[in-house]
Design a protein around this motif. Sequence first.
Motif, mmCIF file in Angstrom:
data_model
loop_
_atom_site.group_PDB
_atom_site.id
_atom_site.type_symbol
_atom_site.label_atom_id
_atom_site.label_comp_id
_atom_site.label_asym_id
_atom_site.label_seq_id
_atom_site.Cartn_x
_atom_site.Cartn_y
_atom_site.Cartn_z
ATOM 1 N N VAL A 27 -7.071 -12.323 34.867
ATOM 2 C CA VAL A 27 -8.271 -11.723 34.274
ATOM 3 C C VAL A 27 -7.857 -10.703 33.205
ATOM 4 O O VAL A 27 -8.480 -10.621 32.138
ATOM 5 N N GLY A 28 -6.804 -9.943 33.490
ATOM 6 C CA GLY A 28 -6.285 -8.995 32.506
ATOM 7 C C GLY A 28 -5.821 -9.690 31.231
ATOM 8 O O GLY A 28 -6.031 -9.175 30.131
ATOM 9 N N ILE A 29 -5.206 -10.855 31.376
ATOM 10 C CA ILE A 29 -4.782 -11.625 30.201
ATOM 11 C C ILE A 29 -5.995 -11.980 29.356
ATOM 12 O O ILE A 29 -6.001 -11.791 28.134
ATOM 13 N N PHE A 30 -7.048 -12.479 29.998
ATOM 14 C CA PHE A 30 -8.250 -12.854 29.258
ATOM 15 C C PHE A 30 -8.847 -11.659 28.534
ATOM 16 O O PHE A 30 -9.172 -11.731 27.344
ATOM 17 N N VAL A 31 -8.983 -10.537 29.222
ATOM 18 C CA VAL A 31 -9.607 -9.347 28.635
ATOM 19 C C VAL A 31 -8.782 -8.832 27.462
ATOM 20 O O VAL A 31 -9.322 -8.493 26.395
ATOM 21 N N ILE A 32 -7.476 -8.792 27.623
ATOM 22 C CA ILE A 32 -6.618 -8.249 26.567
ATOM 23 C C ILE A 32 -6.589 -9.172 25.352
ATOM 24 O O ILE A 32 -6.672 -8.710 24.211
ATOM 25 N N VAL A 33 -6.479 -10.472 25.579
ATOM 26 C CA VAL A 33 -6.461 -11.408 24.444
ATOM 27 C C VAL A 33 -7.802 -11.376 23.711
ATOM 28 O O VAL A 33 -7.851 -11.362 22.475
ATOM 29 N N PHE A 34 -8.893 -11.325 24.467
ATOM 30 C CA PHE A 34 -10.213 -11.281 23.832
ATOM 31 C C PHE A 34 -10.416 -9.972 23.070
ATOM 32 O O PHE A 34 -11.000 -9.962 21.980
ATOM 33 N N ALA A 35 -9.925 -8.870 23.607
ATOM 34 C CA ALA A 35 -10.005 -7.591 22.894
ATOM 35 C C ALA A 35 -9.176 -7.637 21.612
ATOM 36 O O ALA A 35 -9.576 -7.070 20.585
ATOM 37 N N GLY A 36 -8.026 -8.315 21.666
ATOM 38 C CA GLY A 36 -7.226 -8.488 20.454
ATOM 39 C C GLY A 36 -7.973 -9.283 19.397
ATOM 40 O O GLY A 36 -7.923 -8.948 18.208
ATOM 41 N N PHE A 37 -8.676 -10.330 19.831
ATOM 42 C CA PHE A 37 -9.500 -11.097 18.892
ATOM 43 C C PHE A 37 -10.587 -10.205 18.280
ATOM 44 O O PHE A 37 -10.843 -10.262 17.077
ATOM 45 N N ALA A 38 -11.230 -9.412 19.126
ATOM 46 C CA ALA A 38 -12.327 -8.566 18.647
ATOM 47 C C ALA A 38 -11.840 -7.529 17.638
ATOM 48 O O ALA A 38 -12.561 -7.208 16.686
ATOM 49 N N LEU A 39 -10.644 -7.006 17.823
ATOM 50 C CA LEU A 39 -10.104 -6.028 16.872
ATOM 51 C C LEU A 39 -9.569 -6.679 15.604
ATOM 52 O O LEU A 39 -9.648 -6.107 14.525
ATOM 53 N N ALA A 40 -9.025 -7.867 15.727
ATOM 54 C CA ALA A 40 -8.389 -8.502 14.584
ATOM 55 C C ALA A 40 -9.390 -9.163 13.641
ATOM 56 O O ALA A 40 -9.261 -9.051 12.419
ATOM 57 N N PHE A 41 -10.378 -9.840 14.187
ATOM 58 C CA PHE A 41 -11.321 -10.588 13.353
ATOM 59 C C PHE A 41 -12.374 -9.651 12.771
ATOM 60 O O PHE A 41 -12.731 -8.646 13.383
#
Length: 186
Positions: A27-41
Amino acid sequence: MNAVVERVRAAQYAVSRVSVAPLLVRVGIFVIVFAGFALAFPVEVLSGRSILFLAVAALLPAFGPRRVWATFTALVTVGGWLFATDGYGRPVALWRLLAVAALLYLGHTLCALAALLPYDAVVDPELISRWLVRSAAVLLGTAVLGVLLLQAAGSGGGAGYQWVTVLGLLVAVGTAALLGWLLRRR
């Protein structure tokens, strides 16, 4: 038909054996990767179908941390960063750059941890906390060193260069390819 029934039973048995710690890491992997997408895009892209595609892409390394999905999502994040800075003209802010880099590293290191943990592993919480503390120490040291090097170079407030980002990405991919080739040679 028996093969399908057996697969469903095997899946039910596997789901019933899942323990909490490996599930929380994923779950932490999902949250962190999705947060990275939200900051990058760019914000303009994060609506409608694209957010759904990014959510599915963030799920992939959580379900398959031993596969290519961690690298895929890292490349999507870097692509989103390049798209935001070049395509939408978003200025390169140091806080956003450090946050995206930290999320990329955390996603990568959690994928490495999840790859080692079977779904039904009984894990001491101290193991995960030590793993995260070590990762936080690496992130803090990297951020401090990066900011000090930027200040020493005198380029802390200037605009970033697109070709340097692409060159850094090529060096990282080349290093990964070299390491993979060296491991196969053994």
